[in-house]
Design a protein around this motif. Structure first.
Motif, PDB file in Angstrom:
ATOM      1  N   ILE A  87       0.541  -1.108  -0.101  1.00 38.28           N
ATOM      2  CA  ILE A  87       0.048   0.195   0.163  1.00 38.28           C
ATOM      3  C   ILE A  87       1.028   1.338  -0.022  1.00 38.28           C
ATOM      4  N   ALA A  88       1.659   1.099   0.736  1.00 40.55           N
ATOM      5  CA  ALA A  88       3.290   2.298   1.073  1.00 40.55           C
ATOM      6  C   ALA A  88       3.272   2.427  -0.598  1.00 40.55           C
ATOM      7  N   ALA A  89       4.019   1.581  -1.148  1.00 36.89           N
ATOM      8  CA  ALA A  89       4.851   2.145  -2.412  1.00 36.89           C
ATOM      9  C   ALA A  89       2.672   2.410  -4.117  1.00 36.89           C
ATOM     10  N   ILE A  90       1.929   1.162  -3.515  1.00 35.25           N
ATOM     11  CA  ILE A  90       0.980   1.974  -4.845  1.00 35.25           C
ATOM     12  C   ILE A  90       0.759   3.289  -4.809  1.00 35.25           C
ATOM     13  N   ILE A  91       0.255   3.716  -3.520  1.00 34.14           N
ATOM     14  CA  ILE A  91      -0.618   4.592  -2.688  1.00 34.14           C
ATOM     15  C   ILE A  91       0.585   5.882  -2.441  1.00 34.14           C
ATOM     16  N   GLY A  92       1.032   6.438  -3.613  1.00 29.81           N
ATOM     17  CA  GLY A  92       2.586   7.600  -3.344  1.00 29.81           C
ATOM     18  C   GLY A  92       1.845   8.483  -3.716  1.00 29.81           C
ATOM     19  N   LEU A  97      17.189  16.258  -0.311  1.00 31.95           N
ATOM     20  CA  LEU A  97      17.292  16.499   1.113  1.00 31.95           C
ATOM     21  C   LEU A  97      16.201  15.368   1.152  1.00 31.95           C
ATOM     22  N   ILE A  98      15.465  14.514   1.295  1.00 34.19           N
ATOM     23  CA  ILE A  98      14.438  13.657   1.667  1.00 34.19           C
ATOM     24  C   ILE A  98      14.776  12.440   1.320  1.00 34.19           C
ATOM     25  N   THR A  99      15.832  12.048   0.222  1.00 32.26           N
ATOM     26  CA  THR A  99      15.466  11.438  -0.820  1.00 32.26           C
ATOM     27  C   THR A  99      17.109  11.197   0.723  1.00 32.26           C
ATOM     28  N   ILE A 100      17.949  11.680   0.701  1.00 26.25           N
ATOM     29  CA  ILE A 100      19.204  10.938   1.497  1.00 26.25           C
ATOM     30  C   ILE A 100      18.341  10.515   2.814  1.00 26.25           C
ATOM     31  N   LEU A 101      17.301  11.057   3.214  1.00 23.86           N
ATOM     32  CA  LEU A 101      17.191  10.949   4.931  1.00 23.86           C
ATOM     33  C   LEU A 101      16.079   9.639   4.518  1.00 23.86           C
ATOM     34  N   VAL A 102      15.821   9.663   3.849  1.00 29.01           N
ATOM     35  CA  VAL A 102      14.879   8.387   3.914  1.00 29.01           C
ATOM     36  C   VAL A 102      16.009   7.130   3.693  1.00 29.01           C
ATOM     37  N   THR A 103      16.950   6.856   2.872  1.00 29.10           N
ATOM     38  CA  THR A 103      17.742   6.460   2.537  1.00 29.10           C
ATOM     39  C   THR A 103      18.516   5.782   3.837  1.00 29.10           C
ATOM     40  N   SER A 104      19.175   6.881   4.183  1.00 27.52           N
ATOM     41  CA  SER A 104      19.891   6.656   5.563  1.00 27.52           C
ATOM     42  C   SER A 104      18.799   5.215   6.433  1.00 27.52           C
ATOM     43  N   LEU A 105      17.306   6.040   6.938  1.00 24.38           N
ATOM     44  CA  LEU A 105      16.432   5.088   7.664  1.00 24.38           C
ATOM     45  C   LEU A 105      17.102   3.324   6.817  1.00 24.38           C
ATOM     46  N   VAL A 106      16.373   3.440   5.559  1.00 25.91           N
ATOM     47  CA  VAL A 106      16.784   2.007   4.747  1.00 25.91           C
ATOM     48  C   VAL A 106      18.268   1.766   5.350  1.00 25.91           C
ATOM     49  N   TYR A 107      18.949   2.475   5.207  1.00 25.78           N
ATOM     50  CA  TYR A 107      20.840   1.682   5.253  1.00 25.78           C
ATOM     51  C   TYR A 107      20.442   1.723   7.227  1.00 25.78           C
ATOM     52  N   ILE A 141      15.364  -3.103   8.303  1.00 23.51           N
ATOM     53  CA  ILE A 141      15.010  -3.741   8.015  1.00 23.51           C
ATOM     54  C   ILE A 141      13.280  -3.099   9.390  1.00 23.51           C
ATOM     55  N   LYS A 142      13.855  -3.163  10.350  1.00 19.81           N
ATOM     56  CA  LYS A 142      12.821  -3.656  11.545  1.00 19.81           C
ATOM     57  C   LYS A 142      12.434  -1.842  11.553  1.00 19.81           C
ATOM     58  N   GLU A 143      13.158  -0.626  11.909  1.00 21.89           N
ATOM     59  CA  GLU A 143      12.845   0.745  11.746  1.00 21.89           C
ATOM     60  C   GLU A 143      11.921   1.339  10.481  1.00 21.89           C
ATOM     61  N   SER A 144      12.965   0.149   9.465  1.00 26.47           N
ATOM     62  CA  SER A 144      12.134   0.950   8.100  1.00 26.47           C
ATOM     63  C   SER A 144      10.487   0.075   7.958  1.00 26.47           C
ATOM     64  N   ARG A 145       9.737  -0.463   8.806  1.00 24.44           N
ATOM     65  CA  ARG A 145       8.739  -2.013   8.806  1.00 24.44           C
ATOM     66  C   ARG A 145       8.322  -0.636   9.750  1.00 24.44           C
ATOM     67  N   ALA A 146       8.186  -0.003  10.736  1.00 27.25           N
ATOM     68  CA  ALA A 146       7.866  -0.064  11.388  1.00 27.25           C
ATOM     69  C   ALA A 146       7.177   1.625  11.184  1.00 27.25           C
ATOM     70  N   ALA A 147       8.259   1.647  10.238  1.00 26.37           N
ATOM     71  CA  ALA A 147       7.691   3.827   9.603  1.00 26.37           C
ATOM     72  C   ALA A 147       7.085   3.279   8.500  1.00 26.37           C
ATOM     73  N   SER A 148       7.304   2.638   8.501  1.00 24.54           N
ATOM     74  CA  SER A 148       6.605   1.687   6.999  1.00 24.54           C
ATOM     75  C   SER A 148       4.598   2.034   7.315  1.00 24.54           C
ATOM     76  N   ASN A 149       4.469   1.310   8.965  1.00 21.15           N
ATOM     77  CA  ASN A 149       3.799   1.266   9.062  1.00 21.15           C
ATOM     78  C   ASN A 149       2.423   1.673   9.228  1.00 21.15           C
ATOM     79  N   MET A 150       3.118   2.952  10.321  1.00 22.80           N
ATOM     80  CA  MET A 150       2.604   4.243  10.918  1.00 22.80           C
ATOM     81  C   MET A 150       2.441   5.016  10.211  1.00 22.80           C
ATOM     82  N   LEU A 168      10.246   5.174   0.551  1.00 24.81           N
ATOM     83  CA  LEU A 168      10.886   4.508   1.630  1.00 24.81           C
ATOM     84  C   LEU A 168      10.517   2.505   1.118  1.00 24.81           C
ATOM     85  N   VAL A 169       9.591   2.180   0.476  1.00 25.79           N
ATOM     86  CA  VAL A 169       9.788   0.485   0.099  1.00 25.79           C
ATOM     87  C   VAL A 169      10.164   1.267  -0.983  1.00 25.79           C
TER      88      VAL A 169
END
Length: 550
Positions: A41-46, A200-210, A213-222, A355-356
């Motif tokens: 859903i995160a990827a499709i509804i963007g 800038l947002i691309t760099i920030l999101v890339t940092s989270l993905v780096y 996966i747990k942190e990325s999952r929590a952020a995506s769900n929220m 993020l996705v």
């Protein structure tokens, strides 16, 4: 098959043993069906629902809602095939890995290379859309970000030239872009304009993905929960302000106007592909991946159709050529507060799509690298964060730098050809596995409906209709690629008759192929150039270093 052949294949047992290697190398199995559905859903509804839906509605009018239904049906056929592959080959790599098993290495490389373009370009669109909403949000709070740091040079320069020769009032967006060009500082006679927030947002999101996966999952769900709440708010509130007269004419530019939005609309749906790239981080990929793909597609298709009807009912379709249509329609009816809420929410919600996609691309590179087709560095797993660290960093740079300088329309035009091709091969791969008898052990199977007579019967009906309405030759003259479409359909009809092919994968191939014929010259030319570059890299490096060559 010879180990020197470019059509050498991986067996399913090879792939499954590689999955175990991936697990032992440090990837964490933490994702369940809810997490995977959330990622889809995160990827499709963007950016699709928050941005490009406006451009598609401008071209096709309210009838674009029907295009969303058509494209979603095409994606359902494809998603069923993805789901069967995911249950048989539960590893990262998505369509790249599926093509490796079905058609061989050269096709796998082409798909992997196309997916690199798809994910990178999709994220550039998302980043630029995020920037539009972010700047609008700041403006709502009385903060004016320098306009020349929020737009690319090409868009601003074109707008400036248009204002110099305009004989009638221009859209606000054009006037503001021209103003940004005028305000931009000069460096050696060249105006300096960049879309800084997008980078800038691309760099920030890339940092989270780096980081993991747990942190990325929590952020995506929220973020997905917030995103769905905003969309439901728009649908429920907007429904009270729909004026049925805005739906007339329903298709102001005819079928061509509706189909002209194929690139924008299809771009919105390709996100379900990204779920399969996380297969090695799923707790139970063979059960959960198929479910998540179907769940997210059905949910998103319903939301897209509803939001399109509401948008085109609230204002006339001709006013929707804006990059923030959801906020725009509420501003138009005087609900500035709701428009502000949407802008703030969109800034947060679009981040989940970014993020996705940023998670998906490094994992495709990782898979290609593990097979020896890309440099070993791309498959190195970070010892602390348990992510493909180097590949993630490169992904961030590949997306961030172009998003600073190029416009959204350019990127939307690039995203679809390779994706359609990948989808066609995945559907074709299921037919191949069925023919070889390899589908019998799949934990999820595409529902079997014998197409022995149906495929040929539908072909006869289609040709008869086109000839009877004097459309056959005229359409081919207008779109020469339709020749390929009819020939492939004829070939599939013969093969379905001989081998009792299932109708659903065949429909997946045909719908995706037909949508490919609707794409413009820009889409095809850029894809061909990208493909040539990829083939040069494959024969210079991948062919010699492939693990199957040893």
């Amino acid at each position: 098959m010879s180990k020197n052949s470019i059509f050498r294949k991986k067996t399913i047992s090879n792939v499954l043993s590689q999955s175990e290697e991936g697990h032992s190398s440090g990837l964490m199995k933490v994702l369940g069906v809810r997490d995977l559905t959330s990622f889809g859903i995160a990827a499709i509804i963007g950016a699709g629902i928050f941005s490009t839906i406006g451009r598609a509605s401008f071209e096709g009018g309210p009838a674009v809602s029907l295009l969303f239904i058509f494209v979603s049906i095409a994606c359902v056929f494809t998603a069923l095939c993805y789901a069967q592959f995911a249950s048989m080959v539960p590893v990262s790599g998505s369509a790249y890995t599926y093509a490796y098993v079905s058609f061989g290495e050269i096709f796998a490389w082409i798909i992997g290379w196309a997916l690199i373009l798809e994910y990178a370009v999709s994220n550039m669109v998302v980043a630029i859309s995020w920037s539009e909403y972010f700047v609008g949000m700041l403006h709502g709070f009385g903060i004016n970000f320098p306009d020349y740091l929020t737009i690319d040079y090409g868009t601003a320069h074109s707008a400036y030239l248009e204002t110099q020769t305009a004989t009638k009032a221009l859209p606000d967006a054009t006037v503001l872009a021209a103003k940004a060009f005028s305000n931009a500082p000069d460096l050696g006679g060249i105006k300096l304009l960049i879309d800084l927030p997008a980078g800038l947002i691309t760099i920030l999101v890339t940092s989270l993905v780096y980081i993991g996966i747990k942190e990325s999952r929590a952020a995506s769900n929220m973020l997905v929960v917030l995103k769905l709440l905003v969309i439901l708010l728009v649908i429920c509130m907007g429904a009270f302000y729909v004026k049925p007269e805005n739906w007339s004419p329903f298709a102001p530019n005819g079928a061509q106007g509706v189909l002209g939005g194929v690139a924008s609309v299809f771009f919105a749906f390709i996100g379900f592909d990204s779920i399969s790239t996380t297969a090695e981080e799923c707790k139970n990929p063979q059960r959960d991946l198929p479910r998540a793909m179907i769940y997210c597609l059905v949910i998103c298709a319903v939301l897209y159709v509803c939001i399109t009807l509401v948008l085109t009912g609230m204002v006339n379709y001709s006013e929707l050529k804006v990059d923030d249509p959801l906020a725009y329609v509420f501003q138009k009816i005087g609900f500035d507060f709701i428009a502000g809420v949407i802008s703030v929410s969109a800034v947060v919600a679009i981040t989940s799509a970014l993020l996705v996609y940023q998670m998906g691309q490094p994992r495709i590179w990782m898979s290609m690298s593990r097979d020896g087709l890309l440099w070993k560095k791309f498959s190195v797993i970070h010892p602390k964060f348990k992510t493909p660290g180097f590949a993630t960093i490169i992904t961030g740079l590949v997306v961030a730098i172009p998003s600073l300088f190029l416009d959204m329309g350019f990127f939307v035009d690039l995203t679809s050809v390779g994706t359609f091709f990948a989808f066609i091969l995945v559907c074709g791969g299921i037919l191949y596995l069925d023919y070889q008898g390899l589908s019998k052990d799949a934990k999820f199977k595409v529902p079997y409906l014998n197409g022995k007579y149906i495929v040929g019967g539908l072909l006869a009906v289609g040709i008869t209709y086109a000839i009877y309405n004097e459309l056959f030759m005229s359409q081919i003259a207008e779109k020469p690629l339709l020749v390929v479409f009819w020939l492939v359909w004829a070939g599939l009809a013969v093969m379905a008759f001989k081998h009792n092919f299932s109708i659903l994968p065949v429909l997946g191939i045909l719908t995706n192929l037909y949508l490919m014929t609707e794409l413009g010259v820009t889409n095809w030319s850029i894809f061909v150039i990208w493909l040539i570059i990829g083939l040069i890299i494959y024969f210079a490096y991948g062919y010699k270093h492939s693990k199957l060559s040893k």
